[in-house]
Design a protein around this motif. Structure first.
Motif, mmCIF file in Angstrom:
data_model
loop_
_atom_site.group_PDB
_atom_site.id
_atom_site.type_symbol
_atom_site.label_atom_id
_atom_site.label_comp_id
_atom_site.label_asym_id
_atom_site.label_seq_id
_atom_site.Cartn_x
_atom_site.Cartn_y
_atom_site.Cartn_z
ATOM 1 N N ALA A 24 45.890 48.920 43.162
ATOM 2 C CA ALA A 24 45.143 47.894 42.441
ATOM 3 C C ALA A 24 44.637 48.411 41.101
ATOM 4 N N ALA A 85 35.480 44.389 43.667
ATOM 5 C CA ALA A 85 36.422 43.285 43.495
ATOM 6 C C ALA A 85 35.910 42.276 42.474
ATOM 7 N N VAL A 89 37.826 41.006 38.876
ATOM 8 C CA VAL A 89 38.060 39.626 38.447
ATOM 9 C C VAL A 89 37.458 39.379 37.065
ATOM 10 N N TYR A 167 44.829 39.015 39.249
ATOM 11 C CA TYR A 167 44.915 38.336 40.552
ATOM 12 C C TYR A 167 45.534 39.252 41.606
ATOM 13 N N VAL A 168 46.697 39.784 41.302
ATOM 14 C CA VAL A 168 47.409 40.597 42.291
ATOM 15 C C VAL A 168 46.624 41.879 42.593
ATOM 16 N N THR A 170 43.386 42.452 42.432
ATOM 17 C CA THR A 170 42.198 42.181 43.246
ATOM 18 C C THR A 170 42.566 41.910 44.696
ATOM 19 N N ILE A 171 43.624 41.144 44.905
ATOM 20 C CA ILE A 171 44.062 40.841 46.275
ATOM 21 C C ILE A 171 44.473 42.124 46.997
ATOM 22 N N VAL A 172 45.234 42.981 46.311
ATOM 23 C CA VAL A 172 45.664 44.246 46.921
ATOM 24 C C VAL A 172 44.447 45.095 47.295
ATOM 25 N N VAL A 174 41.315 44.111 47.977
ATOM 26 C CA VAL A 174 40.558 43.523 49.083
ATOM 27 C C VAL A 174 41.276 43.760 50.411
ATOM 28 N N VAL A 175 42.582 43.523 50.427
ATOM 29 C CA VAL A 175 43.347 43.692 51.669
ATOM 30 C C VAL A 175 43.311 45.145 52.135
ATOM 31 N N SER A 176 43.413 46.075 51.195
ATOM 32 C CA SER A 176 43.454 47.488 51.572
ATOM 33 C C SER A 176 42.099 48.021 52.007
ATOM 34 N N THR A 177 41.029 47.325 51.676
ATOM 35 C CA THR A 177 39.698 47.753 52.092
ATOM 36 C C THR A 177 39.438 47.438 53.564
#
Length: 390
Positions: A24, A85, A89, A167-168, A170-172, A174-177
């Motif tokens: 990220a 995160a 953004v 966008y990508v 931040t999503i990566v 959050v998911v990895s956390t």
């Protein structure tokens, strides 16, 4: 935690979180030069903004290290992760130098919140006498994240602009956390706190820690040549493209991580102080090779030499720094050591940004070689007179 097999239940989520966090990060940072150009900001402003990001990490990584054995809980890690995160953004809205400077500074302060804890786990899970091997394995996932993000970042930017990267990325993140939050932290054998009344920084006056911290500043200064300025000199001097730059930086990170995995066991056997000079010699050789390069292929080859030296040092200098630090103080030591890494990230872009603006891109390589040569001399002078097993 005595072996990798026994520590596997915590190592898997730690590896996942490491890869995702730095993928990220790379998705955002690798395209910042292009974003700065798009909004009309200069190379010098870009260098200063990167230095402010590094200043943010420097300001807090020692604190996160001091708190490393205290924040091992889903609540604490989740709260700081959510704040990180939110800043990612907010970077999508930045257009002025001041906005970028403030947000990158905040991002630097927050993104390293779990780094000291994760690095300590990566080093110690392999068992005594295997710190470099453990760091090499952790570095594999760190590198996978950086390589993936660095390679994909320019492609995403070319498809949808900076907001797609935001966008990508931040999503990566959050998911990895999430895997980190699922760790049963109550069962993890973290060291206890000191009870002798000594301050948290008193133990960090040990000579080997000071020498290793000085060396890591010089190492990171040199490596910013590739990580932060190849986007510029590869296009201006060697006629590469924006997408090519992402591929080469990704390849350099890949070479560094593979080197770390391959040499980690040998560094444990040789002793970190004995191994450090070789890494700096490779940095110097890569910088000189880039200065001598006549075409893009020769530039790429020299960059890979420099990346090999980076991988060597990545598994050498932290074990060297911690070799005489008691376990209860190692969280603080890892964090403070990380702050010295951040200092190199501050000084490197500032130095190279000024050289680029005043003298041109060609002189970047001679300056990098001079810094690496200075570090080689210091590393040679710091070796013990007899072989010491780390």
């Amino acid at each position: 935690m005595h072996s990798l097999s026994e520590g596997g239940s915590i190592l898997r989520p730690v590896y996942a979180a490491t890869a995702g966090t730095w993928a990220a990060y790379a998705l955002l940072v690798v395209v910042l030069p292009f974003r700065f150009e798009d909004v009309g900001l200069s190379v010098v402003e870009y260098g200063v903004a990167l230095a402010i990001y590094a200043l943010g990490t420097l300001a807090t990584e020692g604190l996160w290290g001091y708190l490393a054995f205290r924040i091992g809980s889903a609540r604490a890690l989740g709260a700081v992760g959510a704040a990180t995160a939110a800043v990612m953004v907010a970077l999508g809205f930045a257009r002025s130098f001041v906005e970028f400077a403030v947000l990158l500074g905040l991002y630097g302060m927050l993104v390293v919140y779990s780094t000291p804890l994760i690095r300590w786990i990566g080093m110690t899970a392999a068992g005594p006498g295997r710190a470099s091997r453990g760091l090499g394995l952790l570095g594999l996932f760190f590198g996978i994240g950086l390589v993936g993000g660095t390679t994909a970042g320019p492609l995403l930017y070319s498809w949808g602009g900076f907001w797609l990267n935001v966008y990508v990325g931040t999503i990566v993140f959050v998911v990895s956390t999430v895997p980190l939050l699922l760790v049963p932290w109550g069962t993890v054998p973290l060291p206890g706190h000191r009870t002798d009344g000594r301050g948290p920084l008193q133990v960090l006056r040990e000579r080997r820690f000071v020498v290793a911290s000085s060396l890591v500043v010089l190492y990171f200064m040199v490596y910013t040549l590739v990580s932060n300025f190849l986007q510029y000199y590869s296009t201006e001097l060697f006629r590469g493209t924006v997408v090519d730059a992402g591929y080469i930086i990704g390849a350099a990170r890949g070479v560094a991580l593979v080197t770390g995995v391959l040499v980690g066991t040998r560094v444990d056997r040789w002793g970190a102080p004995q191994a450090a000079p070789a890494g700096f010699l490779l940095l110097a050789g890569g910088a000189v090779g880039t200065w001598l390069a006549h075409d893009y292929a020769e530039m790429v080859a020299a960059t890979m030499v420099l990346a090999t030296g980076s991988g060597f040092l990545a598994v050498t200098l932290l074990p060297m720094a911690l070799s005489r630090i008691l376990p209860a103080d190692q969280g603080t030591a890892v964090g403070v050591f990380g702050s010295f890494e951040d200092l190199g990230l501050i000084l490197g872009p500032l130095m190279f940004g000024v050289v680029y603006a005043a003298l041109g891109p060609k002189d970047l390589f001679l300056v990098a070689a001079a810094v690496a040569a200075m570090a080689t001399v210091l590393a040679l002078g710091s070796r013990p007179s007899t072989r010491v097993r780390e």
